[in-house]
Scaffold this motif. Structure first.
Motif, PDB file in Angstrom:
ATOM      1  N   TYR A 108       0.754  -1.323   0.088  1.00 47.30           N
ATOM      2  CA  TYR A 108      -0.146   0.009  -0.059  1.00 47.30           C
ATOM      3  C   TYR A 108       0.786   1.104   0.084  1.00 47.30           C
ATOM      4  CZ  TYR A 108      -3.508  -3.092   1.674  1.00 47.30           C
ATOM      5  OH  TYR A 108      -4.627  -4.282   1.829  1.00 47.30           O
ATOM      6  N   ARG A 109       0.516   2.049  -0.765  1.00 45.31           N
ATOM      7  CA  ARG A 109       1.128   3.639  -0.721  1.00 45.31           C
ATOM      8  C   ARG A 109       0.560   4.262   0.649  1.00 45.31           C
ATOM      9  NH1 ARG A 109       3.977   6.765  -4.499  1.00 45.31           N
ATOM     10  NH2 ARG A 109       3.238   5.416  -6.259  1.00 45.31           N
ATOM     11  N   ALA A 110       1.404   4.840   1.483  1.00 43.06           N
ATOM     12  CA  ALA A 110       1.112   5.533   2.509  1.00 43.06           C
ATOM     13  C   ALA A 110       1.271   6.992   2.359  1.00 43.06           C
ATOM     14  CB  ALA A 110       1.983   5.183   3.694  1.00 43.06           C
ATOM     15  N   ALA A 111       0.484   7.814   3.402  1.00 44.79           N
ATOM     16  CA  ALA A 111       0.664   9.102   3.259  1.00 44.79           C
ATOM     17  C   ALA A 111       2.099   9.859   3.261  1.00 44.79           C
ATOM     18  CB  ALA A 111      -0.170   9.961   4.082  1.00 44.79           C
ATOM     19  N   ARG A 112       3.012   9.241   3.929  1.00 45.24           N
ATOM     20  CA  ARG A 112       4.451   9.604   4.173  1.00 45.24           C
ATOM     21  C   ARG A 112       5.101   8.453   4.393  1.00 45.24           C
ATOM     22  NH1 ARG A 112       0.993  11.949   7.422  1.00 45.24           N
ATOM     23  NH2 ARG A 112       1.729  10.638   9.259  1.00 45.24           N
ATOM     24  N   GLY A 113       6.296   8.424   4.124  1.00 42.82           N
ATOM     25  CA  GLY A 113       7.395   7.343   4.023  1.00 42.82           C
ATOM     26  C   GLY A 113       7.148   6.319   3.021  1.00 42.82           C
ATOM     27  N   GLY A 114       6.456   6.464   2.088  1.00 45.17           N
ATOM     28  CA  GLY A 114       6.473   5.379   0.995  1.00 45.17           C
ATOM     29  C   GLY A 114       5.318   4.468   0.992  1.00 45.17           C
ATOM     30  N   TRP A 115       6.053   3.241   1.042  1.00 39.41           N
ATOM     31  CA  TRP A 115       4.991   2.091   0.828  1.00 39.41           C
ATOM     32  C   TRP A 115       5.123   1.212   2.050  1.00 39.41           C
ATOM     33  CZ3 TRP A 115       1.843   0.950  -3.848  1.00 39.41           C
ATOM     34  CH2 TRP A 115       2.204   1.633  -4.740  1.00 39.41           C
ATOM     35  N   VAL A 116       4.195   0.453   2.354  1.00 40.32           N
ATOM     36  CA  VAL A 116       4.064  -0.538   3.515  1.00 40.32           C
ATOM     37  C   VAL A 116       3.444  -1.794   2.998  1.00 40.32           C
ATOM     38  CG1 VAL A 116       1.903   0.665   4.278  1.00 40.32           C
ATOM     39  CG2 VAL A 116       3.514  -0.740   5.803  1.00 40.32           C
ATOM     40  N   ARG A 117       3.720  -2.925   3.534  1.00 45.38           N
ATOM     41  CA  ARG A 117       2.997  -4.134   3.031  1.00 45.38           C
ATOM     42  C   ARG A 117       2.276  -4.586   4.358  1.00 45.38           C
ATOM     43  NH1 ARG A 117       2.860  -7.571  -0.807  1.00 45.38           N
ATOM     44  NH2 ARG A 117       2.516 -10.012  -0.326  1.00 45.38           N
ATOM     45  N   LEU A 118       1.132  -5.169   4.165  1.00 43.87           N
ATOM     46  CA  LEU A 118       0.349  -5.840   5.180  1.00 43.87           C
ATOM     47  C   LEU A 118       0.134  -7.292   4.663  1.00 43.87           C
ATOM     48  CD1 LEU A 118      -2.581  -3.215   6.036  1.00 43.87           C
ATOM     49  CD2 LEU A 118      -0.470  -3.374   7.086  1.00 43.87           C
ATOM     50  N   HIS A 119       0.552  -8.181   5.652  1.00 45.65           N
ATOM     51  CA  HIS A 119       0.483  -9.615   5.411  1.00 45.65           C
ATOM     52  C   HIS A 119      -0.769 -10.022   6.027  1.00 45.65           C
ATOM     53  CE1 HIS A 119       1.236 -13.840   4.760  1.00 45.65           C
ATOM     54  NE2 HIS A 119       2.515 -13.537   3.966  1.00 45.65           N
ATOM     55  N   THR A 120      -1.808 -10.355   5.723  1.00 39.89           N
ATOM     56  CA  THR A 120      -2.908 -10.775   6.568  1.00 39.89           C
ATOM     57  C   THR A 120      -3.582 -12.224   6.073  1.00 39.89           C
ATOM     58  OG1 THR A 120      -4.263  -9.728   4.778  1.00 39.89           O
ATOM     59  CG2 THR A 120      -3.622  -8.357   6.670  1.00 39.89           C
ATOM     60  N   ASN A 121      -2.705 -12.950   5.529  1.00 46.35           N
ATOM     61  CA  ASN A 121      -3.120 -14.252   5.280  1.00 46.35           C
ATOM     62  C   ASN A 121      -3.665 -15.059   6.388  1.00 46.35           C
ATOM     63  OD1 ASN A 121      -2.477 -13.765   2.528  1.00 46.35           O
ATOM     64  ND2 ASN A 121      -1.208 -15.642   2.471  1.00 46.35           N
ATOM     65  N   SER A 167       3.858  -6.547   9.227  1.00 44.04           N
ATOM     66  CA  SER A 167       3.902  -5.453   8.319  1.00 44.04           C
ATOM     67  C   SER A 167       5.188  -5.170   8.172  1.00 44.04           C
ATOM     68  CB  SER A 167       2.909  -4.277   8.912  1.00 44.04           C
ATOM     69  OG  SER A 167       3.124  -3.349   8.095  1.00 44.04           O
ATOM     70  N   ALA A 168       5.493  -4.434   7.033  1.00 43.12           N
ATOM     71  CA  ALA A 168       6.785  -4.059   6.931  1.00 43.12           C
ATOM     72  C   ALA A 168       6.756  -2.785   5.939  1.00 43.12           C
ATOM     73  CB  ALA A 168       7.743  -4.983   6.223  1.00 43.12           C
ATOM     74  N   ALA A 169       7.390  -1.593   6.340  1.00 45.10           N
ATOM     75  CA  ALA A 169       7.742  -0.514   5.454  1.00 45.10           C
ATOM     76  C   ALA A 169       8.591  -0.921   4.594  1.00 45.10           C
ATOM     77  CB  ALA A 169       7.814   0.974   6.396  1.00 45.10           C
ATOM     78  N   MET A 170       8.654  -0.381   3.238  1.00 44.96           N
ATOM     79  CA  MET A 170       9.539  -0.439   2.328  1.00 44.96           C
ATOM     80  C   MET A 170      10.884   0.185   2.727  1.00 44.96           C
ATOM     81  SD  MET A 170       9.761  -0.392  -1.844  1.00 44.96           S
ATOM     82  CE  MET A 170       9.646   1.529  -2.057  1.00 44.96           C
TER      83      MET A 170
END
Length: 468
Positions: A108-121, A167-170
């Motif tokens: 996902y693109r965040a408002a600040r800090g670039g991209w972040v991944r949510l792992h919700t399996n 979760s992890a930010a890129m």
């Protein structure tokens, strides 16, 4: 094509590093041969990683085969076939598996800090992430994207992790190397190996040159994805693998691939009865493979010393997501999450001139880690027979990521031919399927599976006869 023909261990990236990390004798390394051409489309040398990790596992198998009467260790790996095993070894024929990714698992693109991944399996990870965002399972994924768009990527990462999610930010490679966890991982060995307690392999182990692990009992306490890859390879060599899962766990998209060759049982180790059953299984096992976060088994009362006392001579192999030191050593993680945190996704994005994070073409960190764990088990059995002592080997997805990055970049505009060679038709609980040829070729070992893929929890939580 991405590369020309590859032959001989000296032309196999990663192989010497992996074999040295396993404690293997230098004199055996020329027995590994890699053939074929082509690279999976990636900024990184994923096909070379596949060939080398499968290759050293195969070399360790032939070392054990030689110990029980076989010829000089030799193994051959086809680069194209190795890449295919890093994808799917069991291919449904006339049926399909569920989607690999949950609807909310994405970058996902965040408002600040670039991209972040949510792992919700996993359901509890999904619930944690949605709770942080103020959403529910009824929330449309498009609305989740808008909710994430209000956050700072790094703040959301921390909030989701604190809530029990994943979760992890890129990060860029430079940011990861400067991060305390990145520095900790870089300082760790690829494989941390310790000598265990004195002991011997159980009498149920009846090795032959063709099936060097026949009857060896492997207790598999692993889930997505590296650990199951390791124990599947061991099953292919004849090991009696018993996979044990909690009562509420499932991974339907990969079960047909990851239960191949294994028994599958369930128990709840959080109950007194379940814990005692688990201890009894461990006491009768020869090998333990687990992927619990650092300290998780200790909290169950199964710390390293207890495990060795329950089963003197135990050969143990384990992994975590982010390593065994540093502030993230107990953090949950998966292959795609480690790619985001460690700079792999960012490097792929830059190399391909894309605007979004680029994941590896396969779950390469998982698969490579799995084959390294399998190799460590095989080397552990060799050492147990020779020296009369067990062993413990551990690694992490993040440390294997460092090994992949250290292999250098490759052009991203090559052409890769998918494996379209012959396959074997097998039965499964869901229907017929194609099984790829063995991931490594041996002069004497018969690599194959005695049990078909089946749902988790299909068997009793007990050791049976090898053919059961």
């Amino acid at each position: 094509m991405g590369t020309g023909p590859v032959e001989g261990h000296e032309a196999v990236p990663f192989a010497a590093e992996f074999w040295a990390a396993l404690g293997g004798a230098d004199a055996l390394l020329p027995g590994l041969r890699v053939t074929g051409i082509g690279d999976l489309p990636s900024a990184f040398r994923v096909s070379a990683l596949a060939a080398a990790s499968i290759g050293v596992a195969g070399l360790a198998a032939t070392e054990l085969g030689a110990l029980v009467g076989g010829a000089e260790p030799r193994v051959s790996v086809n680069r194209l076939l190795a890449s295919a095993w890093f994808g799917s070894a069991v291919r449904p024929a006339g049926w399909s598996v569920p989607p690999v990714w949950d609807p909310y698992t994405r970058n996902y693109r965040a408002a600040r800090g670039g991209w972040v991944r949510l792992h919700t399996n996993a359901s509890h990870h999904r619930a944690a992430a949605l709770r942080v965002l103020g959403a529910t399972e009824a929330t449309d994924p498009a609305d989740v994207r808008r909710l994430v768009g209000r956050w700072d990527a790094f703040e959301l990462e921390e909030a989701v992790v604190e809530a029990g999610g994943v979760s992890a930010a890129m990060r860029t490679r430079e940011e990861w190397r400067a991060h305390p966890q990145g520095a900790a991982v870089a300082s760790e060995p690829l494989l941390h190996r310790d000598r265990g307690s004195a002991g011997a392999v159980g009498e149920h182990w009846r090795p032959t040159v063709e099936r060097p692990l026949a009857g060896l009992r492997v207790l598999d306490l692993t889930r997505v994805l590296a650990g199951p890859v390791a124990t599947r390879f061991l099953a292919g060599l004849g090991a009696d693998v018993l996979r044990v899962d909690p009562p509420d766990w499932d991974e339907p998209a990969i079960v047909p691939n990851m239960t191949l060759g294994k028994r599958t049982a369930r128990l709840d180790a959080r109950t007194p009865e379940g814990l005692e059953r688990l201890k009894a299984l461990l006491a009768e096992a020869d090998v333990l493979v687990h992927g619990y976060r650092d300290g998780a088994l200790d909290r169950l009362g199964l710390d390293a010393g207890t495990r060795q006392r329950l089963r003197p001579g135990l050969v143990e192999a384990s992994l975590t997501a982010f390593g065994f030191s540093g502030p993230w050593r107990e953090r949950r993680g998966f292959d795609s999450v480690v790619q985001m945190a460690s700079g792999i996704s960012h490097r792929g994005m830059v190399a391909t001139w894309e605007e979004r994070p680029q994941q590896l073409p396969v779950q390469a960190l998982d698969h490579a880690t799995g084959y390294l764990l399998a190799a460590s088990v095989l080397r552990g059995v060799v050492e147990l027979v020779r020296d009369g002592a067990g062993s413990s080997t551990r690694t992490s997805l993040a440390r294997v990521a460092e090994a992949l990055v250290s292999g250098g970049d490759q052009p991203t505009d090559g052409v890769f031919d998918q494996w379209n060679g012959p396959c074997t038709m097998i039965g499964t609980q869901w229907g017929a399927a194609e099984l790829l040829p063995p991931p490594a070729r041996f002069d004497e070992i018969n690599f194959g599976f005695e049990r078909i893929p089946k749902p988790l929890g299909s068997d009793a939580a007990e050791w049976g006869s090898p053919a059961a």
